[in-house]
Scaffold this motif. Structure first.
Motif, short mmCIF file in Angstrom:
data_model
loop_
_atom_site.label_atom_id
_atom_site.label_comp_id
_atom_site.label_asym_id
_atom_site.label_seq_id
_atom_site.Cartn_x
_atom_site.Cartn_y
_atom_site.Cartn_z
N ILE A 1 -1.95 -9.29 -8.63
CA ILE A 1 -3.04 -8.39 -9.02
C ILE A 1 -2.50 -6.97 -8.89
O ILE A 1 -2.07 -6.56 -7.81
CB ILE A 1 -4.28 -8.58 -8.14
CG1 ILE A 1 -4.75 -10.03 -8.21
CG2 ILE A 1 -5.40 -7.63 -8.58
CD1 ILE A 1 -5.87 -10.36 -7.24
N TYR B 1 0.85 -1.19 0.00
CA TYR B 1 0.00 0.00 0.00
C TYR B 1 0.88 1.24 0.00
O TYR B 1 1.98 1.24 0.56
CB TYR B 1 -0.85 0.06 1.27
CG TYR B 1 -1.99 -0.92 1.33
CD1 TYR B 1 -1.83 -2.16 1.93
CD2 TYR B 1 -3.24 -0.57 0.83
CE1 TYR B 1 -2.90 -3.05 2.01
CE2 TYR B 1 -4.31 -1.45 0.91
CZ TYR B 1 -4.12 -2.69 1.50
OH TYR B 1 -5.18 -3.55 1.58
N PHE C 1 3.29 0.70 3.06
CA PHE C 1 2.98 -0.37 4.01
C PHE C 1 2.88 -1.70 3.29
O PHE C 1 2.24 -1.82 2.24
CB PHE C 1 1.63 -0.10 4.70
CG PHE C 1 1.67 0.99 5.71
CD1 PHE C 1 1.18 2.25 5.41
CD2 PHE C 1 2.18 0.76 6.98
CE1 PHE C 1 1.21 3.28 6.34
CE2 PHE C 1 2.21 1.78 7.93
CZ PHE C 1 1.73 3.03 7.59
N GLN D 1 0.58 5.22 1.31
CA GLN D 1 -0.21 6.20 2.07
C GLN D 1 0.39 7.58 1.89
O GLN D 1 1.54 7.81 2.24
CB GLN D 1 -0.26 5.83 3.56
CG GLN D 1 -1.21 6.73 4.36
CD GLN D 1 -1.35 6.29 5.80
OE1 GLN D 1 -0.37 6.04 6.49
NE2 GLN D 1 -2.58 6.22 6.28
N PHE E 1 -0.63 -5.52 9.09
CA PHE E 1 0.22 -4.50 8.48
C PHE E 1 1.60 -4.45 9.13
O PHE E 1 1.74 -4.64 10.35
CB PHE E 1 -0.43 -3.12 8.59
CG PHE E 1 -1.52 -2.90 7.60
CD1 PHE E 1 -2.76 -3.50 7.76
CD2 PHE E 1 -1.31 -2.10 6.49
CE1 PHE E 1 -3.78 -3.31 6.84
CE2 PHE E 1 -2.32 -1.89 5.56
CZ PHE E 1 -3.56 -2.50 5.74
N GLY E 2 2.59 -4.13 8.31
CA GLY E 2 3.90 -3.81 8.83
C GLY E 2 3.92 -2.38 9.37
O GLY E 2 2.93 -1.66 9.26
N PRO E 3 5.04 -1.97 9.94
CA PRO E 3 5.14 -0.65 10.57
C PRO E 3 5.29 0.49 9.58
O PRO E 3 5.19 1.65 9.96
CB PRO E 3 6.40 -0.78 11.44
CG PRO E 3 7.22 -1.81 10.74
CD PRO E 3 6.26 -2.78 10.13
N LEU F 1 -7.58 -13.47 0.17
CA LEU F 1 -8.11 -12.19 -0.26
C LEU F 1 -9.53 -12.01 0.27
O LEU F 1 -10.24 -12.97 0.48
CB LEU F 1 -8.18 -12.13 -1.79
CG LEU F 1 -6.89 -11.82 -2.55
CD1 LEU F 1 -7.13 -11.98 -4.04
CD2 LEU F 1 -6.44 -10.42 -2.25
N THR G 1 -8.56 -10.86 7.81
CA THR G 1 -7.89 -9.73 8.42
C THR G 1 -6.53 -9.53 7.77
O THR G 1 -5.78 -10.49 7.56
CB THR G 1 -7.69 -9.98 9.92
OG1 THR G 1 -8.97 -10.17 10.52
CG2 THR G 1 -6.97 -8.81 10.59
N GLN G 2 -6.22 -8.29 7.46
CA GLN G 2 -4.89 -7.95 6.96
C GLN G 2 -4.02 -7.48 8.13
O GLN G 2 -4.47 -6.69 8.95
CB GLN G 2 -4.98 -6.88 5.89
CG GLN G 2 -5.66 -7.37 4.62
CD GLN G 2 -5.59 -6.38 3.48
OE1 GLN G 2 -4.78 -5.46 3.48
NE2 GLN G 2 -6.45 -6.57 2.49
N LYS H 1 -2.96 10.88 4.42
CA LYS H 1 -3.34 9.60 5.02
C LYS H 1 -4.19 8.73 4.09
O LYS H 1 -4.70 7.71 4.52
CB LYS H 1 -4.11 9.79 6.35
CG LYS H 1 -3.30 10.52 7.39
CD LYS H 1 -2.20 9.65 7.93
CE LYS H 1 -1.51 10.30 9.11
NZ LYS H 1 -0.40 9.47 9.62
N PHE H 2 -4.35 9.15 2.83
CA PHE H 2 -5.14 8.33 1.91
C PHE H 2 -4.37 7.06 1.59
O PHE H 2 -3.20 7.10 1.22
CB PHE H 2 -5.46 9.11 0.64
CG PHE H 2 -6.38 8.37 -0.28
CD1 PHE H 2 -5.90 7.80 -1.43
CD2 PHE H 2 -7.72 8.23 0.03
CE1 PHE H 2 -6.75 7.10 -2.28
CE2 PHE H 2 -8.57 7.53 -0.82
CZ PHE H 2 -8.08 6.97 -1.98
N LEU H 3 -5.06 5.91 1.70
CA LEU H 3 -4.43 4.60 1.53
C LEU H 3 -4.80 4.03 0.18
O LEU H 3 -5.98 3.92 -0.17
CB LEU H 3 -4.93 3.69 2.65
CG LEU H 3 -4.09 2.48 3.04
CD1 LEU H 3 -2.72 2.92 3.54
CD2 LEU H 3 -4.80 1.71 4.12
N SER I 1 -1.45 -6.83 -4.89
CA SER I 1 -1.67 -7.95 -4.00
C SER I 1 -1.13 -9.18 -4.70
O SER I 1 -1.15 -9.28 -5.94
CB SER I 1 -3.15 -8.11 -3.65
OG SER I 1 -3.90 -8.32 -4.82
N ILE J 1 -4.14 0.77 -2.53
CA ILE J 1 -3.55 -0.54 -2.79
C ILE J 1 -2.72 -0.45 -4.06
O ILE J 1 -3.15 0.10 -5.07
CB ILE J 1 -4.65 -1.63 -2.91
CG1 ILE J 1 -4.03 -3.00 -3.21
CG2 ILE J 1 -5.68 -1.28 -3.96
CD1 ILE J 1 -3.35 -3.63 -2.04
#
Lengths: 113, 112
Positions: free
Chosen positions: A55, A35, A90, A37, A104-106, A97, A101-102, A41-43, A48, A45
Protein backbone atom coordinates in the motif's frame (compact mmCIF):
# COMPACT_ATOMS: atom_id res chain seq x y z
CA UNK A 1 17.26 -8.95 21.11
CA UNK A 2 16.14 -5.86 19.24
CA UNK A 3 12.58 -6.31 17.94
CA UNK A 4 12.88 -3.95 14.96
CA UNK A 5 16.33 -2.97 13.78
CA UNK A 6 17.47 -0.58 11.10
CA UNK A 7 20.80 0.03 9.45
CA UNK A 8 22.50 2.37 9.15
CA UNK A 9 21.65 4.66 12.04
CA UNK A 10 23.13 7.67 10.24
CA UNK A 11 23.50 8.19 6.50
CA UNK A 12 25.17 11.23 4.96
CA UNK A 13 25.30 11.42 1.19
CA UNK A 14 25.41 13.73 -1.79
CA UNK A 15 22.49 14.85 -3.93
CA UNK A 16 21.85 12.54 -6.85
CA UNK A 17 23.17 9.42 -5.15
CA UNK A 18 21.21 6.18 -4.66
CA UNK A 19 21.03 4.70 -1.18
CA UNK A 20 19.30 1.94 0.78
CA UNK A 21 18.14 1.56 4.36
CA UNK A 22 17.63 -1.92 5.74
CA UNK A 23 14.97 -3.02 8.22
CA UNK A 24 14.52 -6.32 9.98
CA UNK A 25 11.95 -7.46 12.53
CA UNK A 26 12.14 -10.60 14.64
CA UNK A 27 8.58 -10.42 15.99
CA UNK A 28 7.03 -12.68 13.38
CA UNK A 29 4.75 -9.87 12.23
CA UNK A 30 2.95 -9.90 8.90
CA UNK A 31 2.96 -6.15 8.28
CA UNK A 32 5.83 -3.70 7.94
CA UNK A 33 5.93 0.05 7.35
CA UNK A 34 8.19 2.88 6.41
CA UNK A 35 7.67 6.36 7.86
CA UNK A 36 9.37 9.67 7.21
CA UNK A 37 9.72 12.15 10.08
CA UNK A 38 10.70 15.67 9.12
CA UNK A 39 12.54 18.27 11.17
CA UNK A 40 9.27 19.41 12.77
CA UNK A 41 8.62 15.86 13.97
CA UNK A 42 5.71 15.42 11.55
CA UNK A 43 5.27 11.69 10.85
CA UNK A 44 4.21 10.56 7.40
CA UNK A 45 3.44 7.00 6.32
CA UNK A 46 5.28 6.11 3.14
CA UNK A 47 4.49 2.44 2.64
CA UNK A 48 2.86 -0.46 4.35
CA UNK A 49 3.48 -4.05 3.26
CA UNK A 50 1.12 -6.79 4.34
CA UNK A 51 1.15 -10.38 3.06
CA UNK A 52 2.90 -9.28 -0.11
CA UNK A 53 0.42 -6.47 -0.69
CA UNK A 54 1.99 -3.06 -0.95
CA UNK A 55 0.00 0.00 0.00
CA UNK A 56 1.68 3.13 -1.20
CA UNK A 57 1.06 6.64 -0.01
CA UNK A 58 0.31 8.38 -3.28
CA UNK A 59 2.31 11.44 -2.27
CA UNK A 60 5.57 9.48 -2.10
CA UNK A 61 7.80 10.09 -5.15
CA UNK A 62 8.55 7.00 -7.23
CA UNK A 63 12.24 7.53 -6.44
CA UNK A 64 11.39 5.67 -3.23
CA UNK A 65 10.81 1.95 -3.50
CA UNK A 66 10.37 -0.71 -0.82
CA UNK A 67 11.84 -4.17 -1.33
CA UNK A 68 10.82 -7.15 0.79
CA UNK A 69 13.01 -10.24 0.31
CA UNK A 70 11.02 -12.06 3.00
CA UNK A 71 8.45 -11.40 5.71
CA UNK A 72 11.05 -10.26 8.22
CA UNK A 73 12.67 -7.62 6.03
CA UNK A 74 11.49 -4.45 4.32
CA UNK A 75 14.27 -2.38 2.82
CA UNK A 76 13.91 1.14 1.47
CA UNK A 77 15.68 2.16 -1.71
CA UNK A 78 15.97 5.79 -2.66
CA UNK A 79 17.16 6.89 -6.10
CA UNK A 80 18.47 10.30 -7.12
CA UNK A 81 18.47 11.73 -3.62
CA UNK A 82 17.32 15.32 -3.16
CA UNK A 83 17.89 17.83 -0.39
CA UNK A 84 14.26 17.48 0.70
CA UNK A 85 14.77 13.80 1.41
CA UNK A 86 16.76 14.71 4.52
CA UNK A 87 14.76 13.36 7.45
CA UNK A 88 14.61 10.54 9.95
CA UNK A 89 13.19 7.36 8.45
CA UNK A 90 11.50 4.84 10.72
CA UNK A 91 10.67 1.25 10.02
CA UNK A 92 7.86 -0.37 12.00
CA UNK A 93 6.00 -3.65 12.13
CA UNK A 94 2.70 -5.01 13.43
CA UNK A 95 0.83 -8.27 13.20
CA UNK A 96 -2.00 -6.75 11.20
CA UNK A 97 -3.06 -3.41 9.79
CA UNK A 98 -5.24 -1.06 11.76
CA UNK A 99 -5.73 -2.18 15.32
CA UNK A 100 -2.44 -3.78 16.20
CA UNK A 101 0.37 -2.06 18.03
CA UNK A 102 3.16 -0.91 15.76
CA UNK A 103 6.71 -1.53 16.92
CA UNK A 104 9.20 1.02 15.70
CA UNK A 105 12.86 0.76 14.89
CA UNK A 106 15.35 3.31 16.25
CA UNK A 107 15.34 5.36 13.05
CA UNK A 108 17.83 6.27 10.33
CA UNK A 109 18.86 9.90 10.09
CA UNK A 110 19.44 10.69 6.42
CA UNK A 111 21.27 13.88 5.52
CA UNK A 112 21.53 14.86 1.87
CA UNK A 113 24.20 17.46 1.09
CA UNK B 1 -10.81 11.46 4.92
CA UNK B 2 -9.83 10.93 8.49
CA UNK B 3 -7.70 13.60 10.18
CA UNK B 4 -6.16 14.11 13.61
CA UNK B 5 -5.53 17.42 15.34
CA UNK B 6 -3.24 17.87 18.30
CA UNK B 7 -4.04 21.35 19.44
CA UNK B 8 -0.84 22.09 21.32
CA UNK B 9 2.59 21.84 19.73
CA UNK B 10 4.24 22.23 23.15
CA UNK B 11 2.99 21.81 26.70
CA UNK B 12 5.25 23.02 29.52
CA UNK B 13 4.37 21.75 32.97
CA UNK B 14 6.05 21.63 36.35
CA UNK B 15 7.27 18.31 37.72
CA UNK B 16 4.64 16.48 39.79
CA UNK B 17 1.85 18.60 38.27
CA UNK B 18 -0.98 17.03 36.24
CA UNK B 19 -0.99 17.25 32.46
CA UNK B 20 -3.49 16.85 29.64
CA UNK B 21 -2.49 16.53 26.00
CA UNK B 22 -5.35 17.16 23.62
CA UNK B 23 -6.29 15.17 20.55
CA UNK B 24 -9.31 15.54 18.29
CA UNK B 25 -10.16 13.48 15.23
CA UNK B 26 -12.60 13.93 12.39
CA UNK B 27 -15.85 12.10 12.75
CA UNK B 28 -16.21 8.53 11.62
CA UNK B 29 -18.57 5.65 12.23
CA UNK B 30 -16.02 3.70 14.17
CA UNK B 31 -12.47 4.52 15.05
CA UNK B 32 -9.47 2.98 16.65
CA UNK B 33 -7.37 5.49 18.56
CA UNK B 34 -3.79 5.43 19.75
CA UNK B 35 -1.25 7.43 21.70
CA UNK B 36 2.44 6.85 21.04
CA UNK B 37 5.44 8.39 22.80
CA UNK B 38 8.81 9.24 21.29
CA UNK B 39 11.65 9.82 23.74
CA UNK B 40 14.59 11.89 22.47
CA UNK B 41 16.52 10.19 19.67
CA UNK B 42 14.39 7.06 19.81
CA UNK B 43 11.62 5.41 17.85
CA UNK B 44 7.99 5.57 18.88
CA UNK B 45 6.37 3.20 21.35
CA UNK B 46 2.75 2.60 22.22
CA UNK B 47 1.37 4.28 25.34
CA UNK B 48 -2.22 3.07 25.02
CA UNK B 49 -4.98 2.39 22.54
CA UNK B 50 -8.75 2.38 22.34
CA UNK B 51 -10.41 -0.28 20.21
CA UNK B 52 -13.76 -0.78 21.94
CA UNK B 53 -15.32 -1.16 25.37
CA UNK B 54 -14.59 1.13 28.30
CA UNK B 55 -13.99 4.69 27.21
CA UNK B 56 -11.28 5.17 29.84
CA UNK B 57 -8.10 3.49 28.73
CA UNK B 58 -5.09 3.01 30.96
CA UNK B 59 -1.61 2.77 29.52
CA UNK B 60 1.99 2.50 30.56
CA UNK B 61 3.86 4.90 32.83
CA UNK B 62 0.69 6.09 34.59
CA UNK B 63 -0.94 7.61 31.51
CA UNK B 64 -4.61 7.28 30.67
CA UNK B 65 -6.91 8.59 27.95
CA UNK B 66 -10.62 9.00 27.57
CA UNK B 67 -12.50 8.36 24.36
CA UNK B 68 -15.31 10.89 23.93
CA UNK B 69 -17.38 10.07 20.88
CA UNK B 70 -19.63 13.14 21.05
CA UNK B 71 -16.66 15.49 21.16
CA UNK B 72 -14.52 13.29 18.85
CA UNK B 73 -11.68 13.58 21.32
CA UNK B 74 -9.11 11.27 22.86
CA UNK B 75 -7.20 13.38 25.36
CA UNK B 76 -4.21 11.98 27.22
CA UNK B 77 -3.74 12.62 30.93
CA UNK B 78 -1.33 11.94 33.74
CA UNK B 79 -1.99 13.06 37.33
CA UNK B 80 1.63 13.73 38.21
CA UNK B 81 4.43 14.04 35.67
CA UNK B 82 8.06 13.19 36.12
CA UNK B 83 11.14 14.55 34.39
CA UNK B 84 11.41 11.22 32.55
CA UNK B 85 8.10 11.98 30.78
CA UNK B 86 9.86 14.58 28.65
CA UNK B 87 9.10 13.41 25.12
CA UNK B 88 7.05 13.97 22.00
CA UNK B 89 3.55 12.49 22.15
CA UNK B 90 1.61 11.46 19.06
CA UNK B 91 -2.08 10.77 18.70
CA UNK B 92 -3.16 8.53 15.82
CA UNK B 93 -6.39 7.15 14.38
CA UNK B 94 -6.92 4.34 11.92
CA UNK B 95 -8.70 5.15 8.68
CA UNK B 96 -11.04 3.00 6.63
CA UNK B 97 -8.05 1.29 5.02
CA UNK B 98 -6.60 0.53 8.47
CA UNK B 99 -3.74 2.94 7.91
CA UNK B 100 -2.79 5.11 10.86
CA UNK B 101 -3.34 8.84 10.44
CA UNK B 102 -0.99 10.72 12.74
CA UNK B 103 -1.30 14.00 14.55
CA UNK B 104 1.52 16.54 14.38
CA UNK B 105 2.75 15.68 17.86
CA UNK B 106 2.89 17.52 21.19
CA UNK B 107 6.17 18.15 22.92
CA UNK B 108 5.84 17.70 26.68
CA UNK B 109 8.35 19.86 28.53
CA UNK B 110 8.81 19.16 32.23
CA UNK B 111 10.05 22.10 34.29
CA UNK B 112 11.91 21.29 37.53
Amino acid sequence: DTAVSQTPKYLVTQMGNDKSIKCEQNLGHDTMYWYKQDSKKFLKIMFSYNNKELIINETVPNRFSPKSPDKAHLNLHINSLELGDSAVYFCASSQELGTDTQYFGPGTRLTVL
Amino acid sequence: AQSVTQLDSQVPVFEEAPVELRCNYSSSVSVYLFWYVQYPNQGLQLLLKYLSGSTLVKGINGFEAEFNKSQTSFHLRKPSVHISDTAEYFCAVSDSNYQLIWGAGTKLIIKP
